[in-house]
Design an enzyme around this catalytic site. Sequence first.
Site, short mmCIF file in Angstrom:
data_model
loop_
_atom_site.label_atom_id
_atom_site.label_comp_id
_atom_site.label_asym_id
_atom_site.label_seq_id
_atom_site.Cartn_x
_atom_site.Cartn_y
_atom_site.Cartn_z
CB CYS A 63 -0.83 -0.06 1.37
SG CYS A 63 -1.63 1.34 1.52
CE1 TYR A 198 -5.29 2.02 -5.02
CE2 TYR A 198 -3.67 3.90 -4.84
CZ TYR A 198 -3.91 2.34 -4.35
OH TYR A 198 -3.29 1.73 -3.83
N1 LIG Z 1 -6.58 7.56 3.60
C1 LIG Z 1 -6.06 6.50 4.09
C2 LIG Z 1 -6.25 5.64 2.79
C3 LIG Z 1 -5.54 4.44 3.17
C4 LIG Z 1 -6.15 3.21 2.29
O1 LIG Z 1 -6.85 3.49 1.26
N2 LIG Z 1 -5.46 2.01 2.14
C5 LIG Z 1 -5.83 0.95 1.23
C6 LIG Z 1 -4.65 0.17 0.92
S1 LIG Z 1 -3.77 1.01 -0.54
C7 LIG Z 1 -6.59 0.12 2.17
O2 LIG Z 1 -6.52 -0.44 2.93
N3 LIG Z 1 -7.93 -0.28 1.28
C8 LIG Z 1 -8.82 -1.07 1.82
C9 LIG Z 1 -10.29 -0.74 1.39
O3 LIG Z 1 -10.55 0.12 0.92
O4 LIG Z 1 -11.16 -1.74 1.65
C10 LIG Z 1 -4.52 6.94 4.21
O5 LIG Z 1 -3.96 7.51 3.47
O6 LIG Z 1 -4.13 6.44 5.53
#
Ligand SMILES: N[C@@H](CCC(=O)N[C@@H](CS)C(=O)NCC(=O)O)C(=O)O
Length: 328
Positions: A63, A198
């Site tokens: 990530c 994304y």
């Molecule tokens: N705003 C968050 C975004 C984090 C994020 O979207 N992480 C993704 C991985 S790249 C995630 O865990 N996605 C799982 C989901 O959306 O269900 C940050 O920057 O900490």
Amino acid sequence: MGLLVEGKWVDRWYDTEKTGGRFVRSEAGFRNWVTADGSPGPSGEGGFEAQRGRYHLFVSYACPWAHRTLIFRKLCGLEEMIGLSVVHPFMGDEGWTFEPGPKVVGDPIGDAKRLHQVYTRAKSDFTGRVTVPILWDRERGTIVNNESSELIRMFDGPFRQLAGGAFAERPSMYPEALREEIDAVNARVYDAINNGVYKAGFATTQDAYEEAVDELFVALDEMEARLSKQRYLVGEQVTEADWRLFTTLARFDHVYFHHFKCAKRRIRDYPNLFNYLKELYQVPGVAETTHFDHIAEHYYTSHETINPHRILPRLPDPGLDAPHDRGA
Ligand SMILES: N[C@@H](CCC(=O)N[C@@H](CS)C(=O)NCC(=O)O)C(=O)O
């Protein structure tokens, strides 16, 4: 892929129907701040004092948002102070898990098998996406914050001061005098590049895809031009703006170019961006935080709607160890 609804796990892909095929990222849910004396930070409540051994970081090596926190944990000297758990790169119907696999590090606090169990341990009726990174407080048994842009400021602030020595003395990555410019660069980079890849990859209509990908390459051209005039994005020193761009650039040719169809150009075709990417990758400690095996496995195998047969392409070496010309 799914989310929690009132503490129950629901398996559901991103809904783009109401947004004309556009992917819209939701806001992170836990927004408290760790501070030097436990006083409240810019949001949330107080009571989270910077202390050694009290906090634990949950990440995915795949990530880009979690990668920011890994870089800051390393560069601020916090590895002994903040423990680390690493999820499995495959994110399927159950979301992020701690299934055994290379480099996976389980949850030493509650032995969770799924990351969503960490969220419901913090808040039993939590509703929202189960994302990495997460900073967990062992003392209060809850999530402090799950927004990477805020976690890196805490790491570079009160935690770095606690690390002491050369770490405490080196300049801030968010210096007072440069804040306005850093904020402006961050806003552009976040919307068009970090999140832009994304928006291109998860678009479900041609128009939404083109809108995102066109804006992405306009923004990359802007950053290329900026780096033709100065060493770093904001002035002559590395700031958080550079690390925030770095984690997307590092993944670009390996996954976003192919998997998210960000295919107008590769980063290695931009002389300044590619040399800058190599320079940042070669900063001592940073390569160790960059795991191309988890990066490739996560993206190519987790998004069934994009790559239904989960074929992992044969990919060239990212080439980031090669010499760069940024000091010249
Ligand atoms: N705003 C968050 C975004 C984090 C994020 O979207 N992480 C993704 C991985 S790249 C995630 O865990 N996605 C799982 C989901 O959306 O269900 C940050 O920057 O900490």
